[in-house]
Every structure is written in C-alpha cells, then in structure tokens.
Design an enzyme around this catalytic site. Structure first.
Site, PDB file in Angstrom:
ATOM      1  N   SER A  82      -9.851   2.005   2.592  1.00 52.59           N
ATOM      2  CA  SER A  82      -8.926   2.747   1.768  1.00 52.59           C
ATOM      3  C   SER A  82      -7.870   1.877   1.074  1.00 52.59           C
ATOM      4  O   SER A  82      -7.285   2.300   0.081  1.00 52.59           O
ATOM      5  CB  SER A  82      -8.195   3.784   2.620  1.00 52.59           C
TER       6      SER A  82
ATOM      7  N   LYS B  18       0.859  -1.197   0.000  1.00 54.24           N
ATOM      8  CA  LYS B  18       0.000   0.000   0.000  1.00 54.24           C
ATOM      9  C   LYS B  18       0.887   1.237   0.000  1.00 54.24           C
ATOM     10  O   LYS B  18       1.859   1.298   0.760  1.00 54.24           O
ATOM     11  CB  LYS B  18      -0.894  -0.030   1.241  1.00 54.24           C
TER      12      LYS B  18
ATOM     13  N   SER C 231     -10.310  -0.164   6.851  1.00 58.52           N
ATOM     14  CA  SER C 231      -9.644  -0.025   5.551  1.00 58.52           C
ATOM     15  C   SER C 231      -8.939  -1.276   5.046  1.00 58.52           C
ATOM     16  O   SER C 231      -8.448  -1.292   3.916  1.00 58.52           O
ATOM     17  CB  SER C 231      -8.621   1.112   5.594  1.00 58.52           C
TER      18      SER C 231
END
Lengths: 95, 474
Positions: B150, B72, B174
């Site tokens: 997210s 990420k 997330s």
C-alpha cells in the site's frame, strides 16, 4: 456458498455500512470466494495450540494511573463536521 | 541535479555548497515536474518554505538536517492534512504529530509532502486510494505500471527522486512489495520497534512503520531516527536501538543463511527464481553458508492474514462514524442512518469488503471457526520462524511473485490480488524484521527485489547482509 443476501445485509447492518443491491451482490460473490479460500486452514491441526494475539515479545507494561492534560476540547472538536459550543452535534436521538 | 545519499547531501550542506533553501527549491521543482505520476496526495510549496526557515536555525549535528522526506499519508501530521487515502478523512487536520514523524522533525528533516496509498493501507497496487492511482515512475511510455502498495506513493517518491527517503507502513508487505516494484530499498522492522502512535490504524497486531531509501545505508540512518520506545503505544518495545549505520558491516563470513523450500512456488517466473539463485550464490561467495530450511506452515499464511487483518480492521475502523472528524453524509434523518450513509459513501470498495469480512469472522457463532483458528495457525507460523532461527542467522527469499504489473490488471479478483503478498505476509504474522533491496531486473528492464528476514530485533543482521548484496550492483 457460505453467505446469502440476508446474511450479508445483516453483517452490513452490524458494521453500519449501507449497501445498494448491486454492491451487496458484488460483495456476496467476493466474500464467498474469500471465505471458501480461507477454509483451507481447517487442514491444519491446531489442537493444543495457544492462539497468538500479541506478537510483542515483552509483556504489556503497566503505568501509573495519572491524569494527563493532553487534549483541549477545542482540539478534540476542531475536526468535527458539526459542533455546538463544547459538544458534537448528531441527529436527534430522543423524541 | 540528483543527490545520491543522505550523507552526500549532508556534506554539501555542511560545506555550504548548498543551502536548505536550495534543497527545497530543487525538490519543489522535481515534484512539479512529476505531477502526472500522482505520487502525492498533499503537496504545498508554502509548507516546504515554512520549514526551510525552521530548519536553517538548527545546528549541523542534526542527523537529518535539510534531508527531504516524503511521508505516507497514513501518519498524522500537524502541519499537513492526513487522509489515509480515504474520502472519509477528507479535510482531516490532525491536532497532533505521529511519533515517527515527530522523530524525523526533531532530526531536522524537511517534509516535502504526503504520499498516496491504498485506502487505509488496504491494497497491493495503490489503486484503492480515493485520490486515484499512483503511477510507477519506472513505467515505459504508454504502459502505466502499478508502484505496488500500500505504500506505493512513498516507494515511487524515492524512485522518482522526489525525496531522499520516505516513511511507509507494512501490515502484510506494504513496504517490501512496493520497494521491489519501484527498485528501491524498503525496510519493515520488528513489530514494536517504532511506536504506532499517530498512524491511522489498520490491523494493530501487524501494523509497523518503516522506511524507503535509495540505498541500504540511508535506510539504516532513517531507521535509527524513527525507532524507539513510546509510552503512548503499549506494544512499542523498550529495546535499545543500535546505531545501525555506524555498525554497518558487509562481512558475511560464517553466517548461515536459510533458504526455505516453501518459497519455491508454481507459477513464479524463472526470472524471479534466477534473481534468488544469484543472490544465494553471491552470499556464498562472500563467505556465508547456505542451509536449506523448511517453514512448514507458509502456505497458510495468506488465508490466516486475510482473517486476522480484516478482523482487526473492522474493529479499528468503527471509529469513522461521521461524528468526530472527517466526512459526514448530508440529509440524514436518524443517528443510525447517519452512521450507515457516512460509512457507505466514505469508504471505498476494498475497505468495505474487509470491514464486512472482519465483522463476519468476529460475529457470534463464527469467531471460533475463523478468528480463533487463524490466531492458532498464526502461532504455528511464528513458531516455524523461531525454530528455524535456531539453525540460521537470516532467511533469503524473493520479495514479490512478480515485477510491477500494469495498472488495473489484477483488480477483478481479490484473491489474485492478495497473492502479491505471498512472500511478505509470513514475516508480518511472525512480527520479524524484513528488508527488500533491488537485485537485478526482468527481461523488460523492471527491477526485482529480494527479501532478507531476521530474528526479532535483529535488524542489524539483515541490514548488513543487504549492505553486502547491494555492492553486487554498484
């Protein structure tokens, strides 16, 4: 309505974010609806409840106060948008 | 060629049936074929080939030798730029490696790229990124779906088979929500299990790193690789990290599973409730006992979260001032103007909204009414879980209130968007671990996830239960 245009501009100034008039109008609507929505917390009786700031089950550890050399000034300055010798450069502050 | 698991690929490598170079070539090809999904913010073939040479030299006993991992783009990486999905960090090249990614490198993993995310992890659809939407790989033709958020890019990367595992962060859901949307496994460990060092901060009392994978065993392998104490994060825990993958045990005899009545919500589709029901029945068949429980303050979790998280964000994001790194607005006449224009042009709408809310709830005269009040309610929410866990071993709930929705569908109303996290936020506020696994599909064939929540630092319990449930769909 919790916020008006003046308040939102004041908060924006505190947060150092410049808002256009349209942006301020948009945000005013969103933020008022969010603040109205969080109002429901007032239904909860929190007398004699300790606020929870740190969920970590252990107490914060202490460490020896020793100097460590982990960053060189070159590394720290490497990503700066503007630099001169060993300094960050910013617009003139003092006349 | 599709590799099913970390152990499968490791065996092939150890038996010389595939080389590290061939693994790299395979995944480079896969990623190039799926470019239209916009899963990666950063992908560079040369960077992967550079790693191949290093990884080849490593001994075979490295737990993740040659395993392709997507990161990420909230984790600072020395060899790849880090943007946090924001214009304000455009061209930021960290001079250090995050704790979590360093641990993965130490075990020999191969980073295939940096994945897209909501800007500073603020969102539930990976649609607030400066670098555009990510498209859920499970989308049918013509109807692009959101991957959740997210950590949408990381979940999508696993779902599209562009890696065997990926890192995520979970502040209010997330990891778990995008795992549910993309039909993969996602685990958010206990707050403090992994160091936050080198992760761009959003809400520090909630932020927690975790992983995505194709199956529960891989999740357990990855989690034991990234967990551990780090003196550079004073909230990282000193607990001993169990060998989750070796301890895997699907036996649920005698386990007591809590079913919280507050997670039955109006407006949740029958399909979601059906999946929940199926999982309850399956656990019961496997020897577990079901106990109806109450987490009385559940309904207040979302409003609590949307005070605390923006408050911490407004403080954390004060560092983006155009001086030290990232984007700086041009043509400014004063220092203040530089700050204001840099932040105005550098941050997107959702981030600005949260910074302003956070600034407001922390400002003089409002601190007690909002922030302090929210911290007190947070205490009650955390207590609900602690009390409940005296009566049950873990809790089972749906992961998200819907399957993946079409991109852009929920953009206009922030509160509607925030409701995506209704089942995941309470555990975040309490700091307890949660895992989401795919468990069935809706009528359109889209995956639905269920969530298992456990006691602090009792990841093994929920991993084991997830391992048992996973077998229902093998």
């Amino acid at each position: 309505m919790k916020l008006d245009t003046n308040t939102i501009n004041k908060i924006a100034k505190l947060a150092r974010i410049r808002l256009s008039e349209d942006e301020a109008k948009d945000l005013l609507k969103d933020m008022n609806s969010i603040l109205d929505w969080v109002e429901q917390l007032n239904e909860v009786n929190t007398d004699s409840v300790e606020p929870l700031a740190n969920i970590s089950s252990s107490t914060l550890p202490q460490r020896k106060d020793e100097a460590k050399d982990i960053n060189s000034s070159d590394e720290i300055l490497k990503n700066s948008p503007d630099k001169l010798e060993d300094y960050f450069v910013v617009p003139k502050v003092v006349e | 060629m599709e590799f099913k698991s970390i152990n499968q690929l490791k065996s092939l490598l150890e038996e010389n049936k595939i080389s590290v170079k061939e693994i790299a070539e395979t995944y480079i090809r896969k990623i190039n074929e799926k470019k239209d999904l916009n899963i990666f913010i950063y992908f560079d073939e040369d960077k992967i080939n550079e790693q191949v040479k290093e990884i080849e030299k490593l001994p075979n006993n490295k737990k993740l030798k040659g395993i392709p991992i997507a990161v990420k783009d909230l984790f600072c990486t020395k060899k790849m730029p880090t943007t946090a999905g924001s214009k304000i960090l455009e061209n930021f090249h960290p001079t250090y490696e995050s704790f979590v990614t360093q641990k993965l490198i130490n075990e020999g993993s191969m980073f295939v790229g940096k994945t897209n995310l909501d800007e500073f992890a603020m969102g539930s659809a990976t649609n607030t990124s400066y670098f555009g939407n990510t498209i859920n790989p499970l989308s049918k033709k013509g109807v692009p779906l959101a991957p959740g958020g997210s950590s949408g890019g990381s979940a999508a990367a696993v779902a599209a088979d562009l890696c065997l595992g990926s890192t995520g962060t979970d502040t209010g859901g997330s990891i778990r929500q995008p795992a549910s949307f993309c039909g993969v496994v996602g685990i958010k460990p206990t707050y403090g299990l992994c160091s936050r060092w080198g992760i761009a901060a959003f809400a520090s009392s909630l932020d927690q790193a975790g992983v995505f994978s194709k199956n529960v065993k891989d999740a357990s392998i990855l989690l034991e690789a990234i967990a551990g104490h780090d003196e550079r994060d004073s909230t990282s825990s000193k607990v001993e990290i169990p060998n989750y993958s070796q301890n895997l045990n699907p036996d649920l005899n005698g386990k007591i599973i809590g079913i919280p009545k507050e997670y039955t919500l109006d407006g949740i589709s029958d399909e979601i409730n059906m999946v929940w029901e199926n999982a309850i029945n399956s656990l019961e068949k496997k020897g577990a006992k079901i106990k109806n429980i109450s987490l009385a303050h559940t309904k207040y979790a979302l409003p609590t979260y949307y005070i605390i998280a923006p408050a911490e964000a407004s403080s954390n994001l004060a560092r983006y001032d155009g001086v030290k790194y990232g984007f700086r607005s041009k043509d400014v006449n004063s220092l203040d103007e530089m700050y204001e224009l840099t932040r105005s042009e550098g941050f997107g709408k959702e981030v600005k909204r949260r910074i302003l809310i956070g600034t407001y709830v922390l400002s003089a005269g409002y601190y007690d009414a909002y922030y302090l009040k929210a911290q007190k309610v947070r205490k009650l929410i955390a207590n609900d879980f602690i009390e409940t866990f005296k009566e049950c071993d873990f809790i089972l709930t749906p992961t998200a209130p819907s399957a993946a929705f079409p991109l852009n569908e929920k953009q206009d109303d922030p509160i509607k968007m925030y409701l995506n996290d209704v089942f995941t936020v309470p555990a975040s506020l309490a700091g307890i671990p949660g895992i989401s696994i795919p468990y069935g599909k809706d009528k359109n064939g889209l995956p639905l996830g269920i969530q298992l929540l456990g006691k602090h630092f009792n990841e093994q319990e929920i991993i084991n239960a997830a391992f048992a449930l996973e077998k229902d769909y093998e």
